[in-house]
Motif scaffolding. Structure first.
Motif, PDB file in Angstrom:
ATOM      1  N   THR A 185     -10.325   4.149  18.006  1.00 54.85           N
ATOM      2  CA  THR A 185      -9.040   3.516  17.321  1.00 54.85           C
ATOM      3  C   THR A 185      -8.791   4.585  16.270  1.00 54.85           C
ATOM      4  OG1 THR A 185     -10.040   1.315  18.114  1.00 54.85           O
ATOM      5  CG2 THR A 185      -8.406   1.705  16.069  1.00 54.85           C
ATOM      6  N   GLU A 186      -7.743   4.592  15.981  1.00 55.82           N
ATOM      7  CA  GLU A 186      -7.054   5.673  14.956  1.00 55.82           C
ATOM      8  C   GLU A 186      -7.137   5.166  13.729  1.00 55.82           C
ATOM      9  OE1 GLU A 186      -4.309   9.046  16.946  1.00 55.82           O
ATOM     10  OE2 GLU A 186      -3.425   6.997  16.510  1.00 55.82           O
ATOM     11  N   ARG A 187      -7.291   5.763  12.630  1.00 53.64           N
ATOM     12  CA  ARG A 187      -7.191   5.473  11.111  1.00 53.64           C
ATOM     13  C   ARG A 187      -6.486   6.629  10.511  1.00 53.64           C
ATOM     14  NH1 ARG A 187     -10.079   8.123   7.411  1.00 53.64           N
ATOM     15  NH2 ARG A 187     -12.411   9.109   7.946  1.00 53.64           N
ATOM     16  N   ASP A 215      -7.203  14.611  14.683  1.00 50.31           N
ATOM     17  CA  ASP A 215      -6.529  14.589  15.917  1.00 50.31           C
ATOM     18  C   ASP A 215      -5.119  14.585  16.242  1.00 50.31           C
ATOM     19  OD1 ASP A 215      -6.781  12.121  16.018  1.00 50.31           O
ATOM     20  OD2 ASP A 215      -8.358  12.058  17.360  1.00 50.31           O
ATOM     21  N   LYS A 233      -3.851  11.946  11.274  1.00 48.43           N
ATOM     22  CA  LYS A 233      -4.813  10.908  12.191  1.00 48.43           C
ATOM     23  C   LYS A 233      -6.187  11.187  12.460  1.00 48.43           C
ATOM     24  CE  LYS A 233      -0.345   9.206  13.952  1.00 48.43           C
ATOM     25  NZ  LYS A 233       0.326   8.935  15.122  1.00 48.43           N
ATOM     26  N   THR A 234      -6.959  10.316  12.547  1.00 48.65           N
ATOM     27  CA  THR A 234      -8.517  10.618  13.047  1.00 48.65           C
ATOM     28  C   THR A 234      -9.076   9.469  13.472  1.00 48.65           C
ATOM     29  OG1 THR A 234     -10.694  11.530  12.465  1.00 48.65           O
ATOM     30  CG2 THR A 234      -9.715  10.108  11.016  1.00 48.65           C
ATOM     31  N   ASP A 235     -10.180   9.516  14.175  1.00 46.50           N
ATOM     32  CA  ASP A 235     -10.855   8.236  15.087  1.00 46.50           C
ATOM     33  C   ASP A 235     -11.823   7.648  14.012  1.00 46.50           C
ATOM     34  OD1 ASP A 235      -9.633   8.854  17.670  1.00 46.50           O
ATOM     35  OD2 ASP A 235     -11.400  10.150  18.045  1.00 46.50           O
TER      36      ASP A 235
END
Length: 374
Positions: free
Chosen positions: A98-100, A133, A149-151
């Motif tokens: 899930t992205e944050r 990413d 964005k990142t996981d």
């Protein structure tokens, strides 16, 4: 007789179990045929055995039923436990992907400067502890919002950063044209939403009041080698203008598309339109609603003259563009009126202004000549 009965009674269990000899079996059968007492004893034995057998069967049935229920319950419990574990595993896996948004505190803004083409340049370097990413940016009310964005769970190994390579989310170079696009601020935005509703943190990268140093040689070289992220896409404006060429000035929808491509309202302010199409030469007047400060009058007129030349090139039967506005001077407000004809625009561009609408490359060259793009 009693002695014979005693012997027969001793033989009855063996007789019922069918384990006595044939002679003993005949003796028992002959005796009970005439002895009522021994016959009742035999029937009593048979009743006890039948009851015992029935009770044993019932016990066995109960044990069997309990075993089946226990087995079924254990199986269902096992299936339920496995399902819970599978769901928990899938949920954990999905959560990890899930992205944050990358927090502004996890990003370093570097090399904020101005390029030779007057565009804003800067780099964004993500903390070593975070593997970005993806990215997103949008414009709202003259503000640019950038989100990296990142996981939520860092599973991917971060690649080693290189100083001179194409953009990655972990180290990216950005270029924004602000002078002719009405952009006032650029922010790092702590949200995945494409709208600023005032609820999320934003950190200022640049504002139109920021004093900037000239960009370094590496930045200028990189911009010529690769494509930066931002609102600068070579040829995009020229392509849109070519697509929106208008043969007749009376088509206000078509006129509006050209003015929107140029972002006239964002750069110079809101205006009303006035057409002169009763007789040739056809004219177009822009009536600006906002008062212009005396210090900004010269830049306002230079910018509007460039826009007017584009209008004359893109609207086939347009011969003259006029613009009117109110300037705030030391002696009070003053109405300013300027205009440019297609002949004057041709002299400024060095060629027939209408010829520049023949192709995308000709429009691009006109944008360079007028200084709208550099």
């Amino acid at each position: 007789m009693e002695k014979t009965c005693d012997i027969i009674k001793d033989l009855l269990p063996l007789y019922l179990d069918n384990v006595c000899s044939d002679d003993s079996k005949r003796a028992v059968e002959e005796h009970i045929a005439t002895c009522e007492d021994c016959r009742r004893e035999l029937e009593a034995y048979k009743s006890d055995i039948s009851a015992a057998d029935s009770e044993g069967e019932e016990v066995i049935k109960k044990l069997s039923s309990h075993w089946r229920k226990t087995k079924r319950t254990s199986l269902l419990t096992g299936i339920l436990v496995m399902a819970v574990l599978i769901v928990a595993g899938i949920s954990a896996l999905l959560y990890s992907f899930t992205e944050r948004p990358v927090k502004p505190a996890e990003v370093a803004v570097e090399e904020l400067s101005i390029l030779k083409n007057t565009n804003i340049y800067f780099t964004l370097r993500v903390s070593d502890k975070v593997n970005a990413d993806g990215m997103n940016w949008f414009e709202q009310n003259g503000n640019i919002y950038i989100t990296l964005k990142t996981d939520k769970v860092q599973l991917k190994k971060k690649k080693e950063l290189q100083s001179f390579e194409e953009n990655t989310a972990n180290y990216s170079r950005w270029e924004f044209s602000t002078r002719m696009s009405g952009i006032k601020n650029i922010y790092l935005y702590d949200s995945l939403d494409n709208y600023d509703n005032g609820e999320y943190e934003k950190t200022l990268i640049w504002s139109n009041e920021t004093e900037l140093k000239a960009a370094g040689t590496e930045a200028e070289t990189w911009i010529k080698t690769y494509s930066a992220w931002g609102n600068v896409e070579p040829g995009l404006l020229a392509k849109n203008l070519y697509k929106h060429r208008n043969p007749y000035v009376g088509d206000m929808s078509a006129n509006g598309r050209i003015l929107n491509d140029l972002k006239v309202a964002k750069v110079l302010g809101n205006f009303k339109n006035e057409l002169q199409t009763k007789a040739e030469p056809y004219g177009y007047t822009l009536l600006f609603e906002d008062t212009v400060n005396e210090q900004e009058v010269e830049e306002f007129d230079v910018t509007m003259k460039s826009y007017a030349c584009i209008m004359l090139a893109m609207i086939d039967n347009l011969s003259e563009v006029t613009w009117k506005y109110t300037a705030e001077t030391g002696k009070g407000e003053k109405e300013i009126i300027h205009s440019i004809t297609k002949a004057e625009a041709g002299k400024l561009a060095g060629s027939d202004i209408k010829s520049f609408s023949d192709s995308v490359s000709e429009i691009q060259s006109l944008l360079y000549i007028l200084g709208i793009e550099k």
